[in-house]
Design a protein around this motif. Structure first.
Motif, PDB file in Angstrom:
ATOM      1  N   UNK A 144       3.758  36.241 -19.208  1.00 19.60           N
ATOM      2  CA  UNK A 144       3.334  37.635 -19.438  1.00 19.60           C
ATOM      3  C   UNK A 144       4.348  38.389 -20.285  1.00 19.60           C
ATOM      4  N   UNK A 145       5.347  37.691 -20.832  1.00 18.72           N
ATOM      5  CA  UNK A 145       6.294  38.340 -21.732  1.00 18.72           C
ATOM      6  C   UNK A 145       7.576  38.802 -21.076  1.00 18.72           C
ATOM      7  N   UNK A 146       7.788  38.444 -19.826  1.00 20.28           N
ATOM      8  CA  UNK A 146       9.036  38.824 -19.155  1.00 20.28           C
ATOM      9  C   UNK A 146      10.188  37.938 -19.636  1.00 20.28           C
ATOM     10  N   UNK A 147      11.361  38.533 -19.722  1.00 21.86           N
ATOM     11  CA  UNK A 147      12.540  37.705 -19.965  1.00 21.86           C
ATOM     12  C   UNK A 147      13.147  37.338 -18.610  1.00 21.86           C
ATOM     13  N   UNK A 148      14.133  36.446 -18.647  1.00 21.98           N
ATOM     14  CA  UNK A 148      14.738  35.958 -17.404  1.00 21.98           C
ATOM     15  C   UNK A 148      16.198  36.370 -17.376  1.00 21.98           C
ATOM     16  N   UNK A 149      16.602  36.979 -16.263  1.00 25.02           N
ATOM     17  CA  UNK A 149      18.000  37.418 -16.142  1.00 25.02           C
ATOM     18  C   UNK A 149      18.652  36.820 -14.916  1.00 25.02           C
ATOM     19  N   UNK A 202      20.524  43.209  -9.522  1.00 28.68           N
ATOM     20  CA  UNK A 202      20.411  42.849 -10.942  1.00 28.68           C
ATOM     21  C   UNK A 202      19.454  43.814 -11.668  1.00 28.68           C
ATOM     22  N   UNK A 203      18.649  44.558 -10.924  1.00 28.46           N
ATOM     23  CA  UNK A 203      17.858  45.640 -11.564  1.00 28.46           C
ATOM     24  C   UNK A 203      18.812  46.602 -12.263  1.00 28.46           C
ATOM     25  N   UNK A 204      19.797  47.096 -11.492  1.00 28.60           N
ATOM     26  CA  UNK A 204      20.745  48.071 -12.050  1.00 28.60           C
ATOM     27  C   UNK A 204      21.569  47.434 -13.171  1.00 28.60           C
ATOM     28  N   UNK A 205      22.048  46.214 -12.926  1.00 30.83           N
ATOM     29  CA  UNK A 205      22.861  45.540 -13.948  1.00 30.83           C
ATOM     30  C   UNK A 205      22.072  45.376 -15.251  1.00 30.83           C
ATOM     31  N   UNK A 206      20.772  45.075 -15.135  1.00 32.80           N
ATOM     32  CA  UNK A 206      19.948  44.919 -16.336  1.00 32.80           C
ATOM     33  C   UNK A 206      19.800  46.253 -17.068  1.00 32.80           C
ATOM     34  N   UNK A 213      12.321  49.692 -23.323  1.00 33.03           N
ATOM     35  CA  UNK A 213      11.546  49.078 -22.226  1.00 33.03           C
ATOM     36  C   UNK A 213      12.202  47.803 -21.690  1.00 33.03           C
ATOM     37  N   UNK A 214      11.937  47.521 -20.415  1.00 32.34           N
ATOM     38  CA  UNK A 214      12.468  46.326 -19.753  1.00 32.34           C
ATOM     39  C   UNK A 214      11.340  45.589 -19.054  1.00 32.34           C
ATOM     40  N   UNK A 215      11.297  44.301 -19.250  1.00 36.00           N
ATOM     41  CA  UNK A 215      10.447  43.450 -18.415  1.00 36.00           C
ATOM     42  C   UNK A 215      11.260  42.198 -18.119  1.00 36.00           C
ATOM     43  N   UNK A 216      11.698  42.066 -16.873  1.00 37.59           N
ATOM     44  CA  UNK A 216      12.618  40.968 -16.576  1.00 37.59           C
ATOM     45  C   UNK A 216      12.323  40.393 -15.186  1.00 37.59           C
ATOM     46  N   UNK A 217      12.466  39.086 -15.073  1.00 34.46           N
ATOM     47  CA  UNK A 217      12.465  38.460 -13.744  1.00 34.46           C
ATOM     48  C   UNK A 217      13.846  37.843 -13.514  1.00 34.46           C
ATOM     49  N   UNK A 218      14.263  37.894 -12.257  1.00 32.28           N
ATOM     50  CA  UNK A 218      15.616  37.453 -11.907  1.00 32.28           C
ATOM     51  C   UNK A 218      15.540  36.496 -10.720  1.00 32.28           C
ATOM     52  N   UNK A 219      15.643  35.197 -10.990  1.00 37.31           N
ATOM     53  CA  UNK A 219      15.680  34.244  -9.883  1.00 37.31           C
ATOM     54  C   UNK A 219      17.115  34.103  -9.392  1.00 37.31           C
ATOM     55  N   UNK A 220      17.301  33.850  -8.107  1.00 34.47           N
ATOM     56  CA  UNK A 220      18.677  33.643  -7.648  1.00 34.47           C
ATOM     57  C   UNK A 220      18.817  33.470  -6.162  1.00 34.47           C
ATOM     58  N   UNK A 221      20.063  33.188  -5.790  1.00 38.28           N
ATOM     59  CA  UNK A 221      20.413  32.894  -4.400  1.00 38.28           C
ATOM     60  C   UNK A 221      20.878  34.179  -3.732  1.00 38.28           C
ATOM     61  N   UNK A 222      20.505  34.361  -2.485  1.00 39.00           N
ATOM     62  CA  UNK A 222      20.927  35.543  -1.734  1.00 39.00           C
ATOM     63  C   UNK A 222      21.383  35.116  -0.334  1.00 39.00           C
ATOM     64  N   UNK A 223      22.097  36.014   0.324  1.00 42.15           N
ATOM     65  CA  UNK A 223      22.733  35.652   1.607  1.00 42.15           C
ATOM     66  C   UNK A 223      22.511  36.744   2.638  1.00 42.15           C
ATOM     67  N   UNK A 224      22.202  36.335   3.848  1.00 43.29           N
ATOM     68  CA  UNK A 224      22.134  37.302   4.946  1.00 43.29           C
ATOM     69  C   UNK A 224      22.740  36.696   6.188  1.00 43.29           C
ATOM     70  N   UNK A 225      23.326  37.546   6.994  1.00 43.37           N
ATOM     71  CA  UNK A 225      23.990  37.048   8.197  1.00 43.37           C
ATOM     72  C   UNK A 225      22.952  36.742   9.277  1.00 43.37           C
ATOM     73  N   UNK A 226      22.098  35.783   8.987  1.00 45.62           N
ATOM     74  CA  UNK A 226      21.048  35.379   9.939  1.00 45.62           C
ATOM     75  C   UNK A 226      21.391  34.028  10.532  1.00 45.62           C
ATOM     76  N   UNK A 227      21.025  33.845  11.775  1.00 44.73           N
ATOM     77  CA  UNK A 227      21.184  32.521  12.376  1.00 44.73           C
ATOM     78  C   UNK A 227      20.045  31.635  11.883  1.00 44.73           C
TER      79      UNK A 227
END
Ligand code: PHE
Length: 371
Positions: A144-149, A202-206, A213-227
């Protein structure tokens, strides 16, 4: 062939110790040696060759010693001794040369490839199902024309929370949910480092890096203190999306996500948006997809509900634009939407996997099913 080489040379007795006679004897010996050396092919040949010339008992060198040197008249001994020594050295060098030649040959034949042997099987590697799903999602938006960040996994409180309009005492800032890096009490809160709990920073960083205009998708790893359990993992993956432009509306958000879900789960699925809350979007929604397995009648996949809740989204909150206003994001003039989805959750739905831990255990019996 070694067998055909004449080894008929025998050390003659010397009657005559003149220089010419010594030269002749030496020349005969050398030519016999060279001829025999040239015929050596195998280690076994070489052993015979060496023994014939060097064996202490009756080897040719020993014979020379006995027949030429010991038998020499006294007045010639010095001269003959020097001459015999030179011959010995010559013989030893020839034998060493032959040794080097055939052991080099052995190396070559060890390196030779026998193409008639069965080959070594190298099982094909394959994308991990989480990475594959992440790429599938990203590709829907790329089309759909999004870039990747991308952005850092170690974030500051500012990007992970403050600039996303999280109030100072929001429960997500609690160490219960967020993995903070220790020993930063002396730093102002916004500078403290943490493992990002979502890809939204990464929204703010972008937006800091590029004006609309901006159209971006950002794949990545995230962390939460979950068991860790069947549906939780302290490390997981998200795909974030952000679109900012003039006149972006909730309709655009709905149309975009409806298309994306159809592209991922099949064109029969329907999407449903219902009110939710995120500090950085207003209004916010959770999106559910009608069950692609049972079509909405209720089954094991949708836990009999007919709908599967898959992602969060909303219109970018004007308070967020305030943080990047200087870069062309005047909340009075532009608007945008954002969304975020958990990759493991989507992969679990797609492949009907009921334990998230299977993704991280590296068990080949599980992983090879996706090859
Ligand atoms: N960051 C949110 C989360 O992790 C998801 C989200 C992203 C919601 C973007 C709205 C917009 O839950």
């Amino acid at each position: 062939m070694a067998a055909e080489v004449s080894t008929t040379y025998t050390v003659p007795k010397l009657e005559d110790y003149s220089a010419a006679a010594l030269d002749r004897a030496a020349a005969e010996l050398q030519s016999a040696l060279e001829q025999e050396a040239g015929a050596v092919q195998t280690e076994a040949d070489h052993k015979n060759f060496r023994d014939r010339w060097m064996a202490r008992k009756n080897g040719i060198l020993t014979q020379i010693n006995d027949l030429w040197l010991k038998a020499a008249p006294n007045e010639a001994k010095r001269e003959v001794g020097r001459w015999v020594n030179e011959l010995k050295i010559f013989v030893e060098q020839q034998i060493e040369k032959v040794q080097a030649r055939i052991s080099g040959g052995a190396q070559v034949s060890a390196d030779k490839l026998d193409v008639t042997l069965p080959g070594t099987r190298r099982p094909l590697g394959a994308e991990h199902p989480v990475i594959k799903t992440m790429n599938d999602i990203v590709n829907v938006f790329r089309a759909m024309g999004y870039s990747v960040g991308t952005g850092p996994e170690i974030e500051t409180d500012y990007y992970n929370f403050e600039s996303l309009n999280f109030p100072p005492n929001h429960p997500a800032r609690d160490t219960q949910d967020t993995l903070f890096i220790a020993g930063q009490e002396s730093k102002p809160q916004r500078e403290r480092l943490l493992l990002r709990t979502h890809t939204s920073p990464v929204q703010i960083r972008t937006m800091e890096r590029q004006p609309p205009p901006v159209r971006v998708v950002i794949p990545g790893k995230v962390h939460r203190s979950d068991t860790a359990d069947a549906t939780h993992s302290p490390v997981f993956h998200q795909v974030e999306g952000l679109a900012v432009d003039n006149d972006i509306t909730f309709c655009d958000l709905k149309g975009t996500l409806d298309h994306a879900m159809k592209a991922l789960f099949g064109s029969d699925v329907k999407t449903r948006f219902f009110p939710s809350f995120f500090p950085f979007t207003e209004p916010s929604a959770d999106v559910a997809v009608s069950c692609f397995k049972c079509g909405g009648k209720g089954c094991r996949i949708c836990k009999q509900g007919g709908w599967i809740e898959l992602l969060g989204c909303g219109m970018v909150d004007p308070n967020v634009f305030e943080f990047v206003k200087g870069n062309g994001y005047d909340p009075a003039k532009i608007s945008g939407f954002a969304f975020g989805m958990g990759v493991e959750r989507i992969a679990m739905c797609m492949y009907e996997i009921d334990d998230i831990q299977l993704f991280y255990q590296g068990d080949i019996r599980f992983l090879e099913q996706f090859a």
